[in-house]
Design an enzyme around this catalytic site. Structure first.
Site, short mmCIF file in Angstrom:
data_model
loop_
_atom_site.label_atom_id
_atom_site.label_comp_id
_atom_site.label_asym_id
_atom_site.label_seq_id
_atom_site.Cartn_x
_atom_site.Cartn_y
_atom_site.Cartn_z
N TRP A 122 0.82 -1.19 0.00
CA TRP A 122 0.00 0.00 0.00
C TRP A 122 0.87 1.26 0.00
O TRP A 122 2.02 1.21 0.41
CB TRP A 122 -0.88 -0.01 1.25
CG TRP A 122 -1.75 -1.20 1.40
CD1 TRP A 122 -2.59 -1.75 0.46
CD2 TRP A 122 -1.88 -2.00 2.56
NE1 TRP A 122 -3.26 -2.83 0.97
CE2 TRP A 122 -2.84 -3.01 2.26
CE3 TRP A 122 -1.30 -1.97 3.84
CZ2 TRP A 122 -3.22 -3.98 3.18
CZ3 TRP A 122 -1.68 -2.94 4.76
CH2 TRP A 122 -2.64 -3.93 4.42
N VAL A 125 2.45 2.12 3.44
CA VAL A 125 3.36 1.15 4.06
C VAL A 125 4.48 0.75 3.10
O VAL A 125 5.63 1.16 3.23
CB VAL A 125 2.59 -0.10 4.54
CG1 VAL A 125 3.55 -1.09 5.21
CG2 VAL A 125 1.47 0.28 5.51
N CYS A 126 4.14 -0.08 2.13
CA CYS A 126 5.16 -0.71 1.29
C CYS A 126 5.76 0.24 0.26
O CYS A 126 6.79 -0.08 -0.35
CB CYS A 126 4.59 -1.95 0.62
SG CYS A 126 4.15 -3.21 1.83
N LEU A 127 5.16 1.40 0.05
CA LEU A 127 5.81 2.45 -0.73
C LEU A 127 6.61 3.36 0.19
O LEU A 127 7.80 3.59 -0.01
CB LEU A 127 4.78 3.27 -1.51
CG LEU A 127 5.40 4.49 -2.22
CD1 LEU A 127 6.32 4.06 -3.35
CD2 LEU A 127 4.31 5.43 -2.74
N PRO A 130 10.23 1.89 2.21
CA PRO A 130 11.48 1.82 1.44
C PRO A 130 11.85 3.13 0.77
O PRO A 130 13.04 3.44 0.60
CB PRO A 130 11.21 0.72 0.42
CG PRO A 130 9.74 0.65 0.29
CD PRO A 130 9.20 1.00 1.64
#
Length: 203
Positions: A122, A125-127, A130
């Protein structure tokens, strides 16, 4: 109607070029796609497929990553992406933050590209995780805003705002393809450009 004979340095250019940027696609898996609430899912899939096709057309380094496929807890990347990126081996992780996976981290740095065009599910979060780590290490991060989504519109917008505050540089996939193409004299990519843009846009 005369373009400069000498093109700008494609590596040193402050704009995105096929020679100075890599494309990173993270966690576009069925569960994540089905949970998106900030954008219509069909539109999201069409947009991320366009991004994958752009990366292939301009022969950019591509990093594809998944989470928890090898553990059996999650399914692989959606076929719309893997149909385009059939020759790209996904990097599977257990870490929520892809930057904290050694194989992923090493693969990004091995591209030798300082500009990272990123899309992930999402957004919040995952964007964001990192991307923030990459920015902290000196990379330029370009989130593709119409190729990402969050668990709510509020979560998506908060994640994107946090990334922008840290120095992220939002782009859209149409902006990206035009920035990479730059000149109609680059005839080798014109047919692919037209096929991607007008097929997706429905013109």
């Amino acid at each position: 109607m005369t373009s400069f004979v000498r093109r700008r340095d494609p590596i040193g250019d402050h704009l995105l070029t096929p020679q100075n940027a890599a494309v990173i696609i993270i966690d576009f898996q069925p569960v994540q796609v089905s949970s998106i609430a900030s954008r219509p899912k069909r539109e999201l899939v069409a947009n991320i497929t366009a991004l994958a096709r752009i990366a292939k057309l301009y022969e950019m380094p591509i990093i594809l990553s998944t989470v928890n496929v090898q553990t059996g807890r999650n399914q692989p990347t959606i076929h719309q992406i893997t149909d385009v990126l059939s020759d790209v081996q996904p990097i599977d992780r257990t870490s929520i933050n892809a930057w904290e996976d050694e194989d992923f981290n090493r693969a990004v740095k091995a591209t030798d590209r300082n500009k990272l065009v990123m899309a992930a599910l999402w957004t919040e979060v995952c964007l964001v995780h990192p991307a923030l780590d990459a920015i902290a290490e000196g990379f330029e991060v370009y989130p593709v805003v119409d190729c990402i989504g969050g668990t709510s519109l509020e979560a998506h917008e908060a994640g994107l705002a946090r990334l922008v505050q840290a120095g992220g540089k939002p782009v859209s996939w149409v902006q990206l393809i035009c920035e990479l193409q730059r000149d109609w004299n680059r005839e080798e990519t014109v047919p692919g450009f037209a096929d991607i843009l007008f097929k997706i846009e429905g013109h």
